[in-house]
Design a protein around this motif. Structure first.
Motif, PDB file in Angstrom:
ATOM      1  N   VAL A 123      33.989  27.188  47.033  1.00  0.00           N
ATOM      2  CA  VAL A 123      35.256  26.820  47.669  1.00  0.00           C
ATOM      3  C   VAL A 123      35.561  25.342  47.459  1.00  0.00           C
ATOM      4  O   VAL A 123      34.719  24.481  47.725  1.00  0.00           O
ATOM      5  CB  VAL A 123      35.228  27.087  49.189  1.00  0.00           C
ATOM      6  CG1 VAL A 123      36.633  26.947  49.767  1.00  0.00           C
ATOM      7  CG2 VAL A 123      34.648  28.446  49.510  1.00  0.00           C
ATOM      8  N   VAL A 124      36.785  25.058  47.005  1.00  0.00           N
ATOM      9  CA  VAL A 124      37.316  23.697  47.018  1.00  0.00           C
ATOM     10  C   VAL A 124      38.148  23.572  48.292  1.00  0.00           C
ATOM     11  O   VAL A 124      39.163  24.249  48.459  1.00  0.00           O
ATOM     12  CB  VAL A 124      38.187  23.415  45.779  1.00  0.00           C
ATOM     13  CG1 VAL A 124      38.770  22.002  45.861  1.00  0.00           C
ATOM     14  CG2 VAL A 124      37.367  23.580  44.497  1.00  0.00           C
ATOM     15  N   GLY A 125      37.701  22.726  49.217  1.00  0.00           N
ATOM     16  CA  GLY A 125      38.441  22.488  50.453  1.00  0.00           C
ATOM     17  C   GLY A 125      39.523  21.452  50.213  1.00  0.00           C
ATOM     18  O   GLY A 125      39.243  20.359  49.717  1.00  0.00           O
ATOM     19  N   VAL A 126      40.766  21.817  50.552  1.00  0.00           N
ATOM     20  CA  VAL A 126      41.927  20.963  50.245  1.00  0.00           C
ATOM     21  C   VAL A 126      42.494  20.364  51.524  1.00  0.00           C
ATOM     22  O   VAL A 126      42.833  21.089  52.466  1.00  0.00           O
ATOM     23  CB  VAL A 126      43.021  21.771  49.525  1.00  0.00           C
ATOM     24  CG1 VAL A 126      44.220  20.876  49.199  1.00  0.00           C
ATOM     25  CG2 VAL A 126      42.477  22.425  48.256  1.00  0.00           C
ATOM     26  N   GLY A 127      42.596  19.038  51.566  1.00  0.00           N
ATOM     27  CA  GLY A 127      43.280  18.367  52.659  1.00  0.00           C
ATOM     28  C   GLY A 127      42.430  18.091  53.880  1.00  0.00           C
ATOM     29  O   GLY A 127      41.241  18.418  53.940  1.00  0.00           O
ATOM     30  N   ALA A 128      43.085  17.508  54.894  1.00  0.00           N
ATOM     31  CA  ALA A 128      42.372  17.001  56.071  1.00  0.00           C
ATOM     32  C   ALA A 128      41.725  18.103  56.896  1.00  0.00           C
ATOM     33  O   ALA A 128      40.650  17.909  57.480  1.00  0.00           O
ATOM     34  CB  ALA A 128      43.340  16.191  56.936  1.00  0.00           C
ATOM     35  N   ARG A 129      42.375  19.275  56.988  1.00  0.00           N
ATOM     36  CA  ARG A 129      41.804  20.354  57.811  1.00  0.00           C
ATOM     37  C   ARG A 129      40.480  20.846  57.260  1.00  0.00           C
ATOM     38  O   ARG A 129      39.640  21.362  57.995  1.00  0.00           O
ATOM     39  CB  ARG A 129      42.784  21.528  57.925  1.00  0.00           C
ATOM     40  CG  ARG A 129      43.799  21.379  59.037  1.00  0.00           C
ATOM     41  CD  ARG A 129      44.539  22.671  59.306  1.00  0.00           C
ATOM     42  NE  ARG A 129      45.413  23.056  58.228  1.00  0.00           N
ATOM     43  CZ  ARG A 129      46.693  22.695  58.141  1.00  0.00           C
ATOM     44  NH1 ARG A 129      47.232  21.923  59.062  1.00  0.00           N
ATOM     45  NH2 ARG A 129      47.436  23.103  57.130  1.00  0.00           N
ATOM     46  N   ALA A 130      40.293  20.710  55.944  1.00  0.00           N
ATOM     47  CA  ALA A 130      39.089  21.245  55.308  1.00  0.00           C
ATOM     48  C   ALA A 130      37.883  20.325  55.414  1.00  0.00           C
ATOM     49  O   ALA A 130      36.746  20.767  55.191  1.00  0.00           O
ATOM     50  CB  ALA A 130      39.373  21.537  53.837  1.00  0.00           C
ATOM     51  N   VAL A 131      38.117  19.060  55.766  1.00  0.00           N
ATOM     52  CA  VAL A 131      37.052  18.056  55.667  1.00  0.00           C
ATOM     53  C   VAL A 131      35.817  18.429  56.479  1.00  0.00           C
ATOM     54  O   VAL A 131      34.682  18.250  56.023  1.00  0.00           O
ATOM     55  CB  VAL A 131      37.579  16.669  56.077  1.00  0.00           C
ATOM     56  CG1 VAL A 131      36.437  15.671  56.224  1.00  0.00           C
ATOM     57  CG2 VAL A 131      38.586  16.166  55.051  1.00  0.00           C
ATOM     58  N   ALA A 132      36.011  18.975  57.664  1.00  0.00           N
ATOM     59  CA  ALA A 132      34.879  19.291  58.538  1.00  0.00           C
ATOM     60  C   ALA A 132      34.249  20.647  58.227  1.00  0.00           C
ATOM     61  O   ALA A 132      33.288  21.041  58.895  1.00  0.00           O
ATOM     62  CB  ALA A 132      35.325  19.262  59.997  1.00  0.00           C
ATOM     63  N   GLN A 133      34.775  21.358  57.231  1.00  0.00           N
ATOM     64  CA  GLN A 133      34.307  22.709  56.932  1.00  0.00           C
ATOM     65  C   GLN A 133      33.323  22.699  55.758  1.00  0.00           C
ATOM     66  O   GLN A 133      33.371  21.822  54.897  1.00  0.00           O
ATOM     67  CB  GLN A 133      35.495  23.622  56.628  1.00  0.00           C
ATOM     68  CG  GLN A 133      36.564  23.622  57.704  1.00  0.00           C
ATOM     69  CD  GLN A 133      36.007  23.921  59.074  1.00  0.00           C
ATOM     70  OE1 GLN A 133      35.112  24.772  59.228  1.00  0.00           O
ATOM     71  NE2 GLN A 133      36.500  23.230  60.089  1.00  0.00           N
ATOM     72  N   PRO A 134      32.451  23.719  55.692  1.00  0.00           N
ATOM     73  CA  PRO A 134      31.398  23.735  54.668  1.00  0.00           C
ATOM     74  C   PRO A 134      31.879  24.255  53.316  1.00  0.00           C
ATOM     75  O   PRO A 134      31.390  25.265  52.802  1.00  0.00           O
ATOM     76  CB  PRO A 134      30.351  24.663  55.291  1.00  0.00           C
ATOM     77  CG  PRO A 134      31.144  25.624  56.124  1.00  0.00           C
ATOM     78  CD  PRO A 134      32.282  24.815  56.679  1.00  0.00           C
ATOM     79  N   ALA A 135      32.847  23.572  52.728  1.00  0.00           N
ATOM     80  CA  ALA A 135      33.292  23.905  51.373  1.00  0.00           C
ATOM     81  C   ALA A 135      32.274  23.385  50.357  1.00  0.00           C
ATOM     82  O   ALA A 135      31.448  22.520  50.662  1.00  0.00           O
ATOM     83  CB  ALA A 135      34.666  23.310  51.111  1.00  0.00           C
ATOM     84  N   THR A 136      32.362  23.882  49.139  1.00  0.00           N
ATOM     85  CA  THR A 136      31.478  23.413  48.070  1.00  0.00           C
ATOM     86  C   THR A 136      31.771  21.951  47.749  1.00  0.00           C
ATOM     87  O   THR A 136      30.869  21.140  47.535  1.00  0.00           O
ATOM     88  CB  THR A 136      31.678  24.273  46.807  1.00  0.00           C
ATOM     89  OG1 THR A 136      31.534  25.660  47.159  1.00  0.00           O
ATOM     90  CG2 THR A 136      30.660  23.906  45.736  1.00  0.00           C
ATOM     91  N   VAL A 137      33.066  21.617  47.736  1.00  0.00           N
ATOM     92  CA  VAL A 137      33.514  20.249  47.494  1.00  0.00           C
ATOM     93  C   VAL A 137      34.870  20.100  48.173  1.00  0.00           C
ATOM     94  O   VAL A 137      35.567  21.083  48.405  1.00  0.00           O
ATOM     95  CB  VAL A 137      33.606  19.978  45.963  1.00  0.00           C
ATOM     96  CG1 VAL A 137      34.649  20.860  45.305  1.00  0.00           C
ATOM     97  CG2 VAL A 137      33.859  18.516  45.669  1.00  0.00           C
ATOM     98  N   HIS A 138      35.229  18.867  48.518  1.00  0.00           N
ATOM     99  CA  HIS A 138      36.494  18.601  49.201  1.00  0.00           C
ATOM    100  C   HIS A 138      37.377  17.679  48.368  1.00  0.00           C
ATOM    101  O   HIS A 138      36.864  16.781  47.685  1.00  0.00           O
ATOM    102  CB  HIS A 138      36.247  17.943  50.568  1.00  0.00           C
ATOM    103  CG  HIS A 138      35.488  18.788  51.522  1.00  0.00           C
ATOM    104  ND1 HIS A 138      34.110  18.820  51.532  1.00  0.00           N
ATOM    105  CD2 HIS A 138      35.900  19.636  52.497  1.00  0.00           C
ATOM    106  CE1 HIS A 138      33.709  19.655  52.487  1.00  0.00           C
ATOM    107  NE2 HIS A 138      34.768  20.151  53.075  1.00  0.00           N
TER     108      HIS A 138
END
Length: 224
Positions: free
Chosen positions: A186-201
């Protein structure tokens, strides 16, 4: 203080699965207008409602916030709310980098996987001036909303790929959880994703460079 250098990560994939709201389209203005009204109607704290709503189908948000209400009422009210959201496109704009990102994917295997309805997808992608991906998994396509992985698994199947061959782009907690449950990066996009366990942000899609291998695979250079 000196500016910190950007970190770069390379991801390889056979196909990409893309969320819409918060990932390709900034629809926060509409979401806030509609759901603040809904919160007031039910005497609920607006900020708490907005902390729950992103990434889910509306009826699941209602069920989480009004746990004792029959689901039939949630489905009925969500239909009305969806009509409001579909008609209201004021302030809907593309996420930074989304037009160039989608242009780079034309003719390559990618799919939209969203909790939005088909009509809402058409309204928001149109308002943002973005092309519709050839494959789309919408609210009507699944029996369970994110964080259930069904949507992403269907998206991979539509591309004829395994979960491990796909990379997901998501912004919301429930969407990232769904992608991870599906066994996808998962590529986490934007501010909401920052705290989530994505592969990269990434802050936005203009931090993603798209290239291709000789056999048609994706090479994503992600600058976080």
């Amino acid at each position: 203080m000196p500016r910190q250098p950007q970190q770069s990560t390379e991801l390889r994939a056979r196909g990409l699965l893309l969320d819409m709201d918060g990932t390709l389209v900034n629809s926060d203005a509409v979401v806030e207008r509609c759901w603040r009204r809904w919160a007031d109607k039910h005497n609920l704290d607006q900020e708490h409602v907005l902390s729950v709503v992103h990434g889910r189908q509306g009826h699941t948000t209602m069920a989480a916030l009004l746990p004792h209400r029959p689901m039939a009422e949630n489905y009925a009210e969500n239909a009305l709310l969806l009509a409001e959201e579909t008609a209201d496109t004021e302030g809907v704009v593309p996420i930074d980098g989304a037009p160039a990102f989608l242009a780079a994917l034309q003719g390559r295997p990618h799919a939209l996987v969203t909790s939005a309805s088909t009509d809402l997808v058409a309204a928001r992608m149109g308002a943002a001036g973005l092309p519709l991906p050839p494959h789309r998994v919408t609210a009507e396509s699944v029996s369970a909303s994110k964080p259930d992985p069904e949507g992403f698994l269907k998206g991979a199947a539509a591309l004829g790929l395994t979960p491990q061959e796909c990379v997901v782009f998501e912004d919301a907690e429930v969407g990232i959880a769904a992608a991870r449950s599906a066994g996808m990066r998962v590529v986490g996009v934007g501010a909401r994703a920052v705290a989530q366990p994505a592969t990269v942000h990434v802050p936005s899609l203009d931090h993603v460079e798209v290239a291709f291998t000789e056999d048609g695979g994706f090479v994503l250079t992600v600058r976080s």
